[in-house]
Motif scaffolding. Structure first.
Motif, short mmCIF file in Angstrom:
data_model
loop_
_atom_site.label_atom_id
_atom_site.label_comp_id
_atom_site.label_asym_id
_atom_site.label_seq_id
_atom_site.Cartn_x
_atom_site.Cartn_y
_atom_site.Cartn_z
N VAL A 16 0.75 -1.30 -0.22
CA VAL A 16 0.01 0.05 0.10
C VAL A 16 0.66 1.45 0.08
O VAL A 16 0.65 2.05 -0.72
CB VAL A 16 -0.90 -0.36 1.33
CG1 VAL A 16 -1.57 1.39 1.50
CG2 VAL A 16 -1.96 -1.08 0.84
N ARG A 17 1.87 1.36 0.92
CA ARG A 17 2.67 2.60 1.07
C ARG A 17 3.41 2.73 -0.25
O ARG A 17 3.42 3.74 -0.66
CB ARG A 17 3.76 2.12 2.12
CG ARG A 17 4.87 3.43 2.43
CD ARG A 17 5.65 3.05 3.30
NE ARG A 17 6.75 1.98 2.78
CZ ARG A 17 7.66 2.08 1.83
NH1 ARG A 17 8.15 3.33 1.64
NH2 ARG A 17 8.56 1.16 1.64
N ARG A 18 4.04 1.52 -1.11
CA ARG A 18 4.68 1.85 -2.36
C ARG A 18 3.75 1.87 -3.72
O ARG A 18 4.28 2.39 -4.43
CB ARG A 18 5.60 0.70 -2.51
CG ARG A 18 6.63 0.31 -1.55
CD ARG A 18 7.42 -0.77 -1.79
NE ARG A 18 7.81 -1.03 -2.93
CZ ARG A 18 8.44 -2.01 -3.70
NH1 ARG A 18 8.14 -2.98 -3.27
NH2 ARG A 18 8.73 -2.05 -5.00
N GLY A 19 2.44 1.52 -3.40
CA GLY A 19 1.57 1.55 -4.49
C GLY A 19 1.98 0.44 -5.34
O GLY A 19 1.92 0.68 -6.75
N TYR A 20 2.23 -0.75 -4.98
CA TYR A 20 2.87 -1.65 -5.77
C TYR A 20 1.71 -2.47 -6.39
O TYR A 20 0.90 -2.84 -5.80
CB TYR A 20 3.56 -2.79 -4.71
CG TYR A 20 4.51 -3.80 -5.33
CD1 TYR A 20 5.52 -3.57 -5.93
CD2 TYR A 20 3.92 -4.94 -5.50
CE1 TYR A 20 6.40 -4.46 -6.45
CE2 TYR A 20 4.54 -6.20 -5.82
CZ TYR A 20 5.69 -6.02 -6.54
OH TYR A 20 6.56 -6.97 -7.16
N PRO A 21 1.71 -2.88 -7.63
CA PRO A 21 0.60 -3.21 -8.41
C PRO A 21 0.53 -4.66 -8.46
O PRO A 21 -0.78 -4.74 -8.69
CB PRO A 21 0.96 -2.96 -10.00
CG PRO A 21 2.60 -2.92 -10.01
CD PRO A 21 3.01 -2.43 -8.40
N LEU A 22 1.18 -5.46 -7.93
CA LEU A 22 0.95 -7.05 -8.22
C LEU A 22 0.60 -7.54 -6.71
O LEU A 22 1.79 -7.58 -5.95
CB LEU A 22 2.30 -7.71 -8.66
CG LEU A 22 1.92 -9.45 -8.75
CD1 LEU A 22 0.67 -9.68 -9.54
CD2 LEU A 22 3.35 -9.97 -9.53
N HIS A 23 -0.46 -7.83 -6.23
CA HIS A 23 -0.90 -8.10 -5.00
C HIS A 23 -0.60 -9.62 -4.71
O HIS A 23 -1.68 -10.48 -4.22
CB HIS A 23 -2.10 -7.45 -4.63
CG HIS A 23 -2.26 -6.23 -4.58
ND1 HIS A 23 -3.51 -5.59 -4.83
CD2 HIS A 23 -1.27 -5.13 -4.70
CE1 HIS A 23 -3.31 -4.27 -4.88
NE2 HIS A 23 -2.07 -3.96 -4.92
N VAL A 24 0.46 -10.06 -4.84
CA VAL A 24 1.10 -11.63 -4.68
C VAL A 24 2.04 -11.65 -3.38
O VAL A 24 2.98 -10.95 -3.82
CB VAL A 24 1.47 -11.99 -5.98
CG1 VAL A 24 2.17 -13.61 -5.53
CG2 VAL A 24 0.39 -12.18 -6.96
N LEU A 25 1.62 -12.09 -2.51
CA LEU A 25 2.56 -12.12 -1.45
C LEU A 25 3.76 -12.78 -1.44
O LEU A 25 4.86 -12.60 -1.02
CB LEU A 25 1.91 -12.50 -0.05
CG LEU A 25 0.76 -11.48 0.52
CD1 LEU A 25 -0.09 -11.86 1.69
CD2 LEU A 25 1.72 -10.19 0.84
N HIS A 26 3.58 -14.06 -2.06
CA HIS A 26 4.91 -15.13 -2.16
C HIS A 26 5.78 -14.41 -3.30
O HIS A 26 5.64 -14.02 -4.11
CB HIS A 26 4.25 -16.42 -2.75
CG HIS A 26 5.44 -17.62 -2.46
ND1 HIS A 26 6.00 -17.98 -1.51
CD2 HIS A 26 6.13 -18.42 -3.52
CE1 HIS A 26 6.79 -18.65 -1.51
NE2 HIS A 26 7.01 -19.11 -2.81
N GLU A 27 7.05 -14.48 -2.57
CA GLU A 27 8.25 -13.89 -3.27
C GLU A 27 8.27 -12.32 -3.45
O GLU A 27 9.03 -11.63 -4.03
CB GLU A 27 8.23 -14.53 -4.78
CG GLU A 27 9.16 -15.71 -4.70
CD GLU A 27 10.68 -15.59 -4.95
OE1 GLU A 27 11.26 -14.54 -4.63
OE2 GLU A 27 11.43 -16.42 -5.51
N TYR A 28 7.53 -11.44 -2.73
CA TYR A 28 7.31 -10.14 -2.51
C TYR A 28 8.54 -9.86 -1.89
O TYR A 28 9.14 -10.55 -0.83
CB TYR A 28 6.31 -9.61 -1.71
CG TYR A 28 6.11 -8.32 -1.73
CD1 TYR A 28 6.13 -7.35 -2.66
CD2 TYR A 28 6.27 -7.51 -0.43
CE1 TYR A 28 6.26 -6.09 -2.74
CE2 TYR A 28 6.35 -6.11 -0.20
CZ TYR A 28 5.98 -5.36 -1.21
OH TYR A 28 6.15 -4.07 -1.23
N ARG A 29 9.39 -8.93 -2.33
CA ARG A 29 10.57 -8.56 -1.83
C ARG A 29 10.63 -7.06 -1.11
O ARG A 29 9.82 -6.23 -1.68
CB ARG A 29 11.72 -8.56 -2.84
CG ARG A 29 11.92 -9.81 -3.42
CD ARG A 29 12.47 -10.84 -2.70
NE ARG A 29 12.58 -12.25 -3.36
CZ ARG A 29 13.84 -12.46 -4.11
NH1 ARG A 29 14.77 -11.81 -4.20
NH2 ARG A 29 13.75 -13.73 -4.71
#
Length: 522
Positions: free
Chosen positions: A244-257
């Motif tokens: 949310v803070r970054r505005g990250y577009p791919l909401h997949v938690l696994h392998e999120y860095r």
């Protein structure tokens, strides 16, 4: 189930065994088929969860997944026993899970309990009550065993991974080191948010306690400055907030860095935010959000203490570690991405096995590519036809959506987008004007062009033949000359109609190459 305390044979140091992509898939082996329905229950300090894996493939599907927030560990710091309300809820959950398992035809459920049950004065009595009421025996595991199983869960998604695994539950936090498929040193602590919440003296007292315990953990674990793998619901909630803070577009938690700097920024962001508004925006439950501020304090100190080079979220943990425990070693050694794609092809493609023909056909385009890129080409060829049932108008988008959001292990987010774009171009020459355009920016222009070429190569190759036993055409690629040759047998020429020719020309256009058609005797 195998003995939970035995030592496992490691996977190769290279990460995954080079067993040949198109060797016989292990999910067809009887020893692997025994894993086709594996049910596990994790009785944690905060929640009780049932997961039924469709586990025959190396990257298992979640056939059924249900979590009930029971807060068994709430108030234990003061009372020493399980929450009475939590016990009632947990017993009700176990009755339900037993009925569900019976209706699914599961021969058994493997049930493990962690910190709350092992530390509570009435933990043994609770286990006896569950056994008497449901017939389910609970294995109460110690902290080091919990750390080992969580680390094995990480290895399920990252064979050969190295670094530090940190699993946070409600009442405890475990650390385990992994390297080359081995689980090394491991340790347990009392740094669970439920216990921290009950510490008298507010934030100052909590932070002093966290610092003291963390320094002790560092003494026992030694220097751990490689990758930090985060396992557990509180870590995943913090990752959602970071998105949310970054505005990250791919909401997949696994392998999120995340980077250490990002963790620091997100901890500060949590402190400054309205937690209810943030909870709604990030999609975090109210029960979980209540624990996030305490978990954030732990994470901040964890990163400052161990100084990891980077941080990865793992959706795989203790439950996946229990499945890994039951896998034959030769299945553990396989590439989770390729095995999952092979399993999907066998289940959903119109012509299972054709992925091998298609891969061999387009391979000349990738002779100078890295092994990592050829691995994605293999995955794409296996998945190129699994979405054929989707409506033609939406098939390209369905392919992209499946690739980027599917439960696949061993796949970075950038690789998900590359794979998704390649499969989108399998069905469409253009990628503009879709709802995914914000995701395209996660890979650079060169990678987007490579995904387009891969998709168009599959789009053309799939036009020539459908029989997995036919192999009567050949591509030859001369990159310095910018020349693409198609060699095809005379008896296959009728398949090279105007649509196939248009698709070949489209591929050549993306390669900025000239085309030559060559015929050979069959």
């Amino acid at each position: 189930m195998a003995n939970l305390t035995e030592t496992n044979t490691p996977v190769p140091e290279t990460g995954v065994a080079d067993l040949g992509l198109f060797a016989k898939p292990l999910f067809e082996d009887p020893s692997a088929r025994k894993l086709s329905r594996v049910g596990v229950v994790d009785v944690g300090s905060n929640s009780v969860r049932l997961v039924v894996f469709d586990g025959a493939a190396r990257s298992p599907a979640y056939f059924y997944n249900e979590k009930i927030m029971c807060a068994l560990g709430a108030g234990m710091a003061e009372t020493g026993h399980l929450s009475p309300e939590g016990r009632v809820r947990a017993l009700s959950a176990m009755r339900r899970f037993r009925k569900l398992a019976d209706s699914m035809g599961l021969s058994e459920l493997t049930v493990v309990a962690t910190a709350a049950v092992r530390d509570a004065s009435d933990g043994a009595a609770f286990c006896e009550e569950v056994l008497r009421d449901t017939g389910l025996r609970i294995w109460v595991i110690d902290g080091e065993e919990e750390a080992r199983l969580s680390a094995q869960g990480v290895l399920l998604g990252w064979p050969g991974a190295y670094g530090l695994v940190c699993d946070i539950g409600g009442s405890s936090m475990e650390l385990a080191e992994i390297s080359g498929g081995r689980v090394g040193r491991r340790v347990s602590s009392q740094l669970g948010p439920l216990k921290l919440r009950d510490i008298k003296g507010g934030a100052k007292a909590r932070n002093a306690q966290i610092k003291e315990v963390m320094e002790g953990l560092q003494e026992r674990m030694g220097v751990q400055r490689d990758r930090l793998f985060l396992v557990g619901g509180s870590w995943r909630a913090i990752a959602r907030i970071d998105m949310v803070r970054r505005g990250y577009p791919l909401h997949v938690l696994h392998e999120y860095r995340m980077t250490p700097r990002a963790v620091s920024a997100t901890v500060k962001f949590i402190k400054q935010s309205n937690l209810e508004e943030l909870r709604n925006e990030a999609g975090v439950s109210s029960t979980r959000m209540a624990l996030v501020p305490y978990a954030a304090e732990v994470l901040s100190r964890l990163v400052k203490t161990f100084k990891p080079k980077d941080i990865a979220i793992s959706s795989y943990g203790i439950r996946e570690g229990m499945l890994y425990e039951q896998m034959p070693q030769r299945l553990r050694d396989r590439d989770p991405l390729i095995e999952a794609c092979r399993f999907a092809e066998a289940k959903d493609a119109r012509t299972p096995g054709f992925g091998k023909v298609l891969f061999n056909f387009i391979l000349p385009l990738y002779k100078s590519s890295s092994p990592q890129r050829r691995r994605l080409v293999k995955a794409a060829c296996l998945l190129h036809d699994v979405s054929w049932r989707a409506h033609p108008d939406y098939r390209a988008e369905v392919c992209f959506d499946n690739a980027t959001r599917a439960n696949l292990g061993g796949l970075k987010h950038s690789e998900r987008v590359f794979l998704g774009l390649a499969l989108l171009h399998r069905y469409s020459n253009k990628r503009e004007n879709t709802r995914f355009e914000d995701l395209y920016q996660m890979i650079d222009e060169r990678a987007r062009k490579e995904a387009e070429i891969l998709g168009k190569a599959m789009r053309f190759g799939a036009m020539l033949w459908m029989n997995k036993d036919e192999d009567r055409g050949e591509l030859r690629w001369f990159p310095k000359k910018k020349l693409l040759q198609l060699w095809i047998t005379e008896d296959m020429m009728p398949l090279f109609g105007e649509v196939a020719e248009a698709r070949l020309n489209s591929l050549a256009g993306s390669l900025e190459a000239a085309v030559e058609l060559k015929t050979a005797k069959g």
